[in-house]
Structures are given as structure tokens and as C-alpha cells.
Design an enzyme around this catalytic site. Sequence first.
Site, PDB file in Angstrom:
ATOM      1  N   HIS A 253     -24.041  11.164  18.606  1.00  0.00           N
ATOM      2  CA  HIS A 253     -25.181  10.302  18.923  1.00  0.00           C
ATOM      3  C   HIS A 253     -24.732   8.876  19.174  1.00  0.00           C
ATOM      4  O   HIS A 253     -23.851   8.358  18.491  1.00  0.00           O
ATOM      5  CB  HIS A 253     -26.186  10.300  17.761  1.00  0.00           C
ATOM      6  N   GLY A 276     -36.114   5.612  -5.228  1.00  0.00           N
ATOM      7  CA  GLY A 276     -37.091   6.619  -5.646  1.00  0.00           C
ATOM      8  C   GLY A 276     -37.186   7.853  -4.783  1.00  0.00           C
ATOM      9  O   GLY A 276     -38.002   8.734  -5.042  1.00  0.00           O
ATOM     10  N   ALA A 277     -36.366   7.953  -3.748  1.00  0.00           N
ATOM     11  CA  ALA A 277     -36.376   9.172  -2.948  1.00  0.00           C
ATOM     12  C   ALA A 277     -35.632  10.263  -3.715  1.00  0.00           C
ATOM     13  O   ALA A 277     -34.777   9.978  -4.549  1.00  0.00           O
ATOM     14  CB  ALA A 277     -35.722   8.934  -1.596  1.00  0.00           C
ATOM     15  N   VAL A 279     -32.866  12.728  -3.495  1.00  0.00           N
ATOM     16  CA  VAL A 279     -31.711  12.920  -2.612  1.00  0.00           C
ATOM     17  C   VAL A 279     -30.856  14.058  -3.150  1.00  0.00           C
ATOM     18  O   VAL A 279     -30.361  13.977  -4.271  1.00  0.00           O
ATOM     19  CB  VAL A 279     -30.873  11.624  -2.517  1.00  0.00           C
ATOM     20  N   PRO A 280     -30.665  15.131  -2.389  1.00  0.00           N
ATOM     21  CA  PRO A 280     -29.824  16.237  -2.865  1.00  0.00           C
ATOM     22  C   PRO A 280     -28.365  15.813  -2.909  1.00  0.00           C
ATOM     23  O   PRO A 280     -28.003  14.753  -2.406  1.00  0.00           O
ATOM     24  CB  PRO A 280     -30.053  17.327  -1.817  1.00  0.00           C
TER      25      PRO A 280
END
Lengths: 578, 432
Positions: A253, A276-277, A279-280
Site C-alpha cells: 500500500h 481502551g481498545a 487488542v489481540p
Amino acid sequence: MPTSPRPSAGRYGQAGQLFTKQTQAIFYNWFQKVFFGAEEVAIPQYGSTAEAAKAHPKADVFINMASFRSAYESTLEALQLPTIRTVAVIAEGVPERDTKHLIAVARRGNKVVLGPATVGGVQAGAFKIADAAGTLDNILACRLYRPGCVGFVSKSGGMSNELYNVIARAADGVYEGVAIGGDAFPGSTLSDHCLRYQNIPGVAMIVVLGEIGGRDEYSLVEALASGAITKPVVAWVSGTCATLFATEVQFGHAGAKSGGDDESAQAKNAALAAAGAVVPASFEDLEATIARVYRGLVDAGRVTPARDDPPPAVPEDLAAAKRAGRVRVPTHVVSSICDDRGEEPTYNGVSMSELMQGDATVADAIGLLWFKRRLPGYATKFIEMCVVLCADHGPCVSGAHNTIVTARAGKDLISSLVSGLLTIGPRFGGAIDGAAQYFKEAVDEGWEPDEFVEKMKKRGIRVPGIGHRIKSKDNRDKRVELLQRYARTHFPSTRYLDYAVEVEGYTLQKAANLVLNVDGCIVGMFTKVEIDSIVKIGYLNGLFVLARTIGLIGHCLDQKRLGQPLYRHPWDDVLYTK
Amino acid sequence: MARKKIREYNSKTLLKVHAARLGGLDLPIRVAQVKADTDFGALVTAHPWLSTTPLVVKPDCLFGKRGKHDLVGLKLDLAGAEDFIAQRMGKVINMGTVSGPIDCFIIEPFVPHDAEYYLCIQSTRAGTDLSFSEAGGVEIEEHWDQVRSVSLAVGEAVTGEALAPLLATLPLELRPGMEAFLATAHAVFTDLDFTLMEMNPFTLGPDGAPFPLDMRGELDDTAAFRSAKKWGDLEFPLPFGRRLGPAEAAVARMDEGTGASLKLSVLNPRGRVWTMVAGGGASVIYADTVGDLGAADELGNYAEYSGGPNAAETHAYALRLLDCTTAGPDGRARALIVGGGIANFTDVAATFKGIIQAIRERADAVKAARLKLFVRRGGPNYRAGLDAMRALGSEIGIDIEVYGPEASMTGICKLAIDHLKDSDARDAKAAQ
């Protein structure tokens, strides 16, 4: 159609839902008939965006399929129309400067730009942009025919479809999914769409797939940290491998480059988690993470899983069924002389390069395309001679005269040529097939030349090929002489020619001005075996038509070059009678 | 299709030519470029000042901090400059994590000066950021607090008012000239599709005209279709330290000749895990996963194909990739990950056709390299594509494991790496 429920216009990027079942869209640079269910629908076409927008004031979406060369101009035009609110730009390769301008224009008008370099997006059960989510198979597998509860956004188009599938397994499918494209400055950012999803009641959780490069994800970090986004966000930023590379590697990209620390995947993932997300640990764990968050919402009663009523059956596309071997479709056309499907076209099996390497001539092409065989050298040379000798015979013969008159009427080349060709027939140049037929019959039946001529006279048929207006015994057609000489030297057998010459001898006895003309001579050159099929189908006239085309075109060009005015036949040359 | 660095020689030349056109400024910039095959005689004819003024010589290879590496020649005459270059041309130098040969130099007149200013123009989403400092030069980082910045919106006029915050502490008599220079540099930046233009430092010439001493620039190469003429004869050199191997160069040429995207970067030519993945997004994720599994050292390449390449293009591409993958067989097992997500519109059977043909042609090399293939893909016509892959395996007797969209996208990475581990264990046992 009912009015589409307009999403509340908020600050740019917080506009809420962009597409509904009632959305009308204008497609640019893309025309297809499309199937809706089992019905084929033709979509109205207009010559300009402005016209289309005027005719369809409720169409507020513009999908631009133009290439990168013209995507900017056409998108700008659409953005400036008051009725257009959302624009998707599919093209990859739009310069940054242009995209920035589009972003500024969109911002001023409170409009949304999706892309550039996007495959599009999908509003489940309502609207799909171009190729996004692909085939019907995939749409069914992802249950995109009804809304789920997940709002999805990614940079990558290919990955967006993969995630529609993952989300359909791990949760109840997407409510809406969007790919923003891989450019450095996307028209709308990951956080723009997340803020929209925050405002859409049907969206219960948000899934984001980001990428190394750029700082887009930090806007999302801010939105989370400031409480602008309160719905659960599962996010993963790909590109953790970049730290493995010693030098900068340009990924696929435009915006993805392995440089700069805080633009790294690791930094962004950490920042998102801190804000606060969810995240794996890696992409592998993304599906399980989505499933966990979804189940949490279901258990907490915040989400009712979407119903899975069986969708209506949609008939399969003919093209897909053909490719998969499920249907046999008869063809409607048969053709045997030229095959253009391969790397290069072949004339009756012989490729272009073979012909070029073998110094093929026009006559070789005629042999392959008309007679479906490679003619021996003496025959192709003979055909070439015929063509050269018959190319023109002056401005006074019927064909040339017609062409001249038409050219002088100011008509184009094709019209002038065809006008002349239309005079070719039983009396002018088109006698060859006829001659072939009659001579062949005479020779096969064993008639003597005088017998043949008398029989023809009794039937009221002028001996074809015998008789040229101004040639006579003492003024032989030179062309015929040349052809005869060549034939006797090279052709293995000249049976019909000999017969025609004998007929000539007899007719000359009868009237001094009936002499073998070119047409009759030509037919004399072919053998019995060839004549059979040749005569039946009518090949030989083709030779004259081909040859005379050269002259007719010449006459047309000549008249134009000489600037000749419209032709009008003189009165005094006409017998006006009642 | 991205932001590409250009040589200092080109940045300065573009600035000179277009500052005149766009701002009516005649900047006292003079530059000459020297590569290994440069004829000095012809160069001097084209740039007579080379034999009449003292010169500065530096490598022009897209890296900075040249002074700190004894790579800058000051106050040299022409002979001295030639000698300076001859001693360094082709020499491999180490710049931190990368090393490479110096293959290009820039020569300019040596200009004694006092003031060293700093200017940086960067493209941002909202427009451009201009940064300026009166304390530019080699030690700029120590005086970073003196750098002032303004953000200009797209289309905003570059007026004295807009620039005022930058020039606030500049002596009054210098401001008009500086304003004109900044505005003109910005005009050149915009009109020529720069994404970065940095002069550290620039100075004022004997008659007060500003010009850059050190300069770097980046252009948006997607603008080539309309700006190439303005750019003139310009190259986008590879980042310093990157040399393209023959396969990479071939793929780069293929990439340029098609609307589709074909990329190949060899990371470790002796690697045992290779990837041939569809899509710019997916390919990065596969590389991530190989890294996560601890096999980063064994990763042979980064590669991707997308944008609907036809069978002939994928065939040519796959041949190149396979050549890298199977090069120098060492008796140990290798793995090729032929992966991808679930395509939107790419016909999987059609793209696989080209790949399969290539595998068939390289069947012997594949076997000699003990290469096992792991395939995962979904999308239009995927069943036919996957079936063809399975059939290929049994047809030419090579090891291929094939998975469709029901399997996780990156699951085959673990399978590939486990396979190598198992294979090594078996080899070790057999050797005992």
C-alpha cells in the site's frame, strides 16, 4: 420510492449512517446491466454527472470507477453538486495533492469521501459498493443480506472481505463494513468511520484493522481516550514484521512503509490498548478476541443476535455456471477460417508470426482465408497477377463511374467504394463464377466448343467471360495474354483454359469482337477438383471484387484530390421519352 | 506508487528551475552530478564554474550526516574534487544498520557564509506544515526549541501574514527576501508534488539571495502521469543499502509495466520460509505471523500480487519467486506459503493458473529444494483454483497442502513452520 431517511448531519466524520435500502447512487465510468434477484435491470445512462444528478435529485451517493488519470476531476465535480453527499473513489494512484484538495472540499461541504484506492464497502441488507464483498456466494456465506451488530473498518480491501467472513463466524456479521484504501491520506480515516459507527444505533461493537505507516490510528486513540467513542473497539494494526527488515521496505500500500518509530505497528497497538481498545496478541487471535467481546455483549443483554432467516434463492449466473461446468450452452455462431483467441491470430491454423517469417503475401492470405489451404507458389503468384491486372480499368467502366459520381457528391470513402462495388455482377466483373459454372459443365459433359456456344445461345445466355467491349481478335486483351502465358508455363494442368481458348476460337469465327476476357481466363486456371467447391460457393467473383477495390479506392481519392464538384449528367445525353 | 526520495542534485535543480518559473526568483544554485561513468571533461564543459570556483563535494546517495563520516570535501579545486571522488566512488560504507557502496556524488561551489537557516515543508492531511529556524545546520537538534512551525490549509495563500510567526525574530531588512523565498519554495513544493522538502541549512548568498546548502526532498510518484515533464530526467534511487537482485529487478520491471501490483523483496536469500501472498494487506499479515512464530530469521522474502494480474503475469511472477525459493538447495526442507484472504473480485482459478504453470515448470527445482507448498485462499472461483492445486500435487509428485476460506487465513504459517521443525527432527534422527 420512499424518501431515504437522511442521516443527521453532524460535524464531518460523525454523520452516522451513509447508506440504506433506499439509497440511490450514481456510478461514474461504469455501465452494466445488473441482476436484482432474477430480474435483469438496465440502469439509466447520462452523458454527464450534472445531468444525472439533475435527473435523480435523491441520488446522494456517487461511486467513481474512473482510473487514476481522471478520478480527481470527476470526483471534484460530484462533490460540488448539492445533491451528492457521499463519494467513493475506487481508483488507485490518485496523487496526494489531489486527494488533499478533495478532503478539503468535502470537509467544507460536510460530505464524506471514501477512498481513493478502495474496493468499497457494504451496508448489510441494504447497499454494496461495486466489487466489495464479491460474489453472491460470499455474500450468503457472510450473511450480508441482513445487518449484524459489528461496524468494521480497515485500510485493505482484500482484508475487509476476509474480515466480513471472520465477523460472520465470530459474531453475527457486520452492520456495515468499509475499506478506506491504502493511500497515505485516505478521504476518510479509520477514526472518521469509527466515530460514525459510534452514532449508529444498530452498531454494538467496532472492529478496526489498521496498518503500519501514517498516524491515522492515533486519532482513534484520542477518540477513545476522550470518551468520544464508548462502544467496545477491537483493533489490530498489522505490520509488526517491519522491525525485521534492515532497510525500508515498501509494502503493497502507498501509505505503508517500514520507517518511523511511532508509525510502527507495535507503537500503535500499544497506544490503542492503552486508550481502551481490545487488542489481540496477534492477527491469529483476532477472531477469538472478536468472539469474546461479542459474547460478552450478548451475555450482558446489550445485543440481540441477528436472526438468520433463510434468504431467498437467487439463480446462479450463467457465466459462473459455465465456468464450473454445470451447464452446457450452445453457441450461435460457427466460424472456421480464423482463430483470434490465442496469443496471436491464425489464418486457418497458420500463425501471424509464421506468415511473417515466411514472407507471406496477400495471395497467401487469400489462399488460407478463402480456400482454407496454403496454395503453392505458382498459384499465389498467379492470384497476385490477377489482382494486379484487374485492379483498375479506367474511369469509364460502371464501377469506376459510380465511385466517381459518389465521391464527387462529397461522400466518404466507404460510400464511394461500395457504390462502385454494387455495379459488379453478371455484366461487369462478376462473370467469373458464372463462367466457371458453364465451362465446367461443358467440359464435364464433353460438349464441343461450337456445341457449347450454340446451346448457350439457345438458352438465351450470353457466353459468360467471352466478350469484352472493345477488345477483338486483332486487339487482344493484353491481360489475358499475360495470364495465359503464365498459366501455361507454371500450372500443371490447364484443361479449362484450353477449352475456353477453343471456345474463343469458335466465337471469333462468329463475330470478331467476342474474345476471352479476363474473367473467363481466371476460371480456366483452376483444376476440376478445385472448381467443384469453388464454383458452388462463389469464390471467384471475390477475386475480381478484391482487385477492383484497389482501383475504386484510387478513383475516389483521385476525385477528392482533384477537388471535383458534384456530377450532373448532361441533358443532351439523355433521351427523354414518355 | 508512494513517496519517493530523490537525490539532493535533483531537489536543488528542481528548486532552481521552478523557483524562477513560479516566483520569479533566480536562486544562485549551481550543482553537478558525478557517477562512476561520468566524463569530467564533458561535465566541465556543461558547468564551467567547476574549474573556476572552489568546490564542495559530497556523496548524493539518500543518506545524511555525511560530515560526521568524513565524506564531505571542502574548498577543493577541480583536481582535488576528482581525486576526492575517485578515492570514495564504489567504496562500501556503513551507516548504522545498512551498508552499501557510494555510487553518486554532488559537486557545488564552496560559498563562505555565516547564517545557517532551517526550512522544512511537509505535506499533511490538512495542507502543509512549514518549519523554520534561524539556528539551522549540523547542530540543529541541539537548538530544536528555536524551530517554529505554521500549518497552512490546502489552498491557503502563502502571505506575509501567514508566515509572520516564522519570521518574527528575523531582522526587518531580511524579512521581505525571506518571505519571498519561503513562499516560492512552498509554490515549488506544491506544484511539483513534493511531499517533503527540507533545507538544513540554507543561507544567503553574497547578494542576499537565499539558497540551500544541504537539501533533501521526496516526491509523490503517483503524480508522474502529470508531473513527469516538469520533473525532467529524474531517477528514484533505491534506499541506500538496497540492491535489487535479478529476480527483484525483474519483478519491479513487471510491476511498472502493468496496472496490477507485483512486488518482491528478498530478505534472506538462504531463508527456508517463503511467501507468495495475494493482496497488500494480507501479505503484511502473513509476514507478521511468520515473525510471531519465531521464524523471522528464516523468512526469505516479502512479496505480494494484487489488482487482478492475468495468468501470464502471475506465471512470470511466480517463476521469479520460485527461482529465489529453490535457489541453492542445502538438503533441508523448505516451505512456500501461497496465501491470501477471501478475494472480492480476483478470479482465484485464473490467478492460480499462472502460479500452477510456473510450479509445473520448476517441478524439479521444487523437489531438489525439498519445498513443501501450503495453500490457503478464498474468493470467486476458489474451488476450481484449490482443486487445480491439489491435482498438481499428485500430478507432478510434490507436497502441497490446500485449504479454503473455512480455514483461518494465517493458519498455514504455523503448519509450514511446524513442518520444518518436524522435518529437521526426522533428518537429525536419520543421520544418527
